[in-house]
Each structure stands twice: as C-alpha cells, then as structure tokens.
Design an enzyme around this catalytic site. Structure first.
Site, PDB file in Angstrom:
ATOM      1  N   SER A  54      21.686  -0.175  15.108  1.00  0.00           N
ATOM      2  CA  SER A  54      21.253   0.710  16.185  1.00  0.00           C
ATOM      3  C   SER A  54      22.009   0.514  17.497  1.00  0.00           C
ATOM      4  CB  SER A  54      19.754   0.535  16.444  1.00  0.00           C
ATOM      5  OG  SER A  54      19.480  -0.739  16.986  1.00  0.00           O
ATOM      6  N   LYS A 126      18.079  -3.339  22.752  1.00  0.00           N
ATOM      7  CA  LYS A 126      18.449  -1.995  23.214  1.00  0.00           C
ATOM      8  C   LYS A 126      19.089  -2.090  24.583  1.00  0.00           C
ATOM      9  CE  LYS A 126      16.274  -0.123  19.664  1.00  0.00           C
ATOM     10  NZ  LYS A 126      17.060   0.415  18.530  1.00  0.00           N
TER      11      LYS A 126
END
Length: 286
Positions: A54, A126
């Site tokens: 991701s 993230k």
C-alpha cells in the site's frame, strides 16, 4: 616443588569455574538483552516490517523501517510524514495475520514484531496528507488532491500510473485527527475507506506509534524517508495559517462593533445632559 605443583593446578580449576560461570550467566544476559530491547522498542525506536504494497514504491513488501517514537513528544505530526499507527478495534487489516496458536508462538511473535521480522496484527503505515483543521479534497479540475485549496504535486511518491484518488471526497479534518493515505492509491486501505466512521476517516493522533524515518532492510534500499517538497510549499503553509487565524479574526470583527455600541450606550446620558435632555437619567436614578 610442592608450591609449583599447587600453582599449576590452580589455573586449571579457575578456567573450569570461568567456563561454568559463563553458562550460568548466559540466561541472565539473554533476559537483560530482551528487557533492554523491550525498553527501546517501547520508548525510543522500533523496527517495523512492511506487510503489504500500500506504500509502494516508497516502501516495498518485506522492507524493514525504523520508527522514531520520541519525535512527536517534541513536535506535532506534520503533513507528509510517514507514520505507523494502531488500527485496533477500528481498521480492518490489509493482510491477514493468524493469531499465535500457543504461548510459545505468542512469545516468538512478540520478539519478531519487536525486531521487525514479522508484521504486527493491527499496525498500519501511511502518509499524513492533512492535519487537524485542514480541508482535504479530491479532486480539482486537474485531478489533484488539494489541502486547504492548495494542490499537491505528488509525482515524487505516488505509485506510477496511479491517479491521486479514484474516489471523490472532501473532508474537514477535526482537531486531534489526521487524514492518511497510502502512496499506492489503487490498493491502499486508508482514510478514504473509512469516511463513514467517526472522524470521517481521519485517525486519532493518539493512535500514532511514531514516524518512520529510515529504511534499514534490505541494504540495497537503505535510505531516509524525508517529507516531500510539496508539503513544505509556502502556499500550503500560508493557507493553513490563514485557516487557523480565521476564527480569531472573526472574533475580533464581532467584538469591535459590540465594544463600540457599549461605549456609545455608556456615554449617551452625558451627551443628553449637555443637551438638556436629562429625563432618562433622572428616571434611572429613581
């Protein structure tokens, strides 16, 4: 001769004692090493294993990064930081990590997590796009993510061929929360997928474990993780400062007329007396 004989035997016995002493002390050394590792992991720096794609190509599957746990005790989380945070009881994992089958497996899982050998159950990594007070939107007329109306130039870290977002959104990030997105936007399970949750998808600041600041493995990819230039552009900082000052400015704008009206109301009886219109004052005096 007897003295010499006694002297020659003493070192041999001493050597045996030293060898035996080492093996007796080895478990203690292991325990001390684990306690030190736990202290460092808990309070200073921890290694993390990257279990998904991701954050490609900034971070690749099976990379190991070091996370600074002290940095946010000295400064706030900033836009552009790559952070690790806990999603326990809120976010679904991007990869399935089977639970340990027994206490021994649980211990080795803990050790592996501490040293970044295996992934944590609900740890996410993230990039911070918006902080408390920001308005994050996608997309503008050129398909870019904007923060407080300022477009981000994401070519430096966005996965090649990915659009900034395939999902339209506009979120006002609440104080104490962070809007986070993966660099591989097409496969990242990030704030966009939690817009129905409390906080409209933005995560609480107090779930942040720390800032990922360097890749340590594999050695061929070793390097730092700096904040991209787009997050330090002057226009973005100016827009944020203006947004933060707006409530204060509005307060002053409302206070000035109120103070003027109050001052005028207090001084009116004096002017009325000078004009011979003292009736209101005498009524109030009674």
């Amino acid at each position: 001769m007897n003295v010499v004989a006694e002297d020659t035997k003493t070192p041999a016995r001493s050597g045996k004692r030293k060898k035996g002493s080492f093996w007796r002390e080895l478990p203690v050394l292991v325990v001390v090493a684990l306690l030190l590792a736990l202290a460092i992991k808990t309070f200073v720096v921890q290694a993390f294993y990257i279990p998904s794609g991701s954050m490609e190509n900034t971070l690749l599957l099976n990379d190991r990064v070091l996370v600074n746990k002290l940095v946010y005790h000295t400064r706030d989380v900033e836009r552009g930081d790559v952070i690790v945070f806990s999603g326990v009881d809120s976010w679904k994992g991007e990869v399935d990590v089977p639970p340990p089958s027994n206490p021994v497996a649980a211990f080795f899982r803990w050790v592996g997590t501490a040293f970044g050998v295996v992934p944590g159950e609900k740890d996410y990594i993230k990039r911070v796009i918006g902080v408390g007070g920001d308005t994050v939107k996608c997309c503008d007329d050129q398909g870019r993510v904007t923060v407080n109306g300022v477009p981000l130039k994401e070519d430096a870290y966005l996965y090649p061929g990915n659009a900034p977002s395939d999902k339209s959104f506009e979120v006002k990030v609440q104080p104490g929360r962070l809007w986070v997105m993966g660099d591989h936007r097409q496969i990242s399970y990030d704030s966009r997928m939690h817009m129905g949750d409390k906080g409209d998808g933005a995560i609480p600041v107090d779930t942040v474990v720390g800032r990922a600041f360097v890749i340590v493995w594999p050695l061929s990819r070793a390097g730092t993780l700096p904040i991209p230039d787009t997050f330090v552009q002057p226009a973005l900082k100016a827009a944020a400062a203006l947004g933060g000052a707006t409530p204060l400015a509005a307060g002053f704008a409302g206070a000035v007329p109120l103070m003027w009206w109050r001052r005028r109301a207090l001084t009116r009886p004096y002017h009325d007396r000078r004009r011979g219109l003292a009736a209101p004052v005498s009524v109030l005096g009674r």
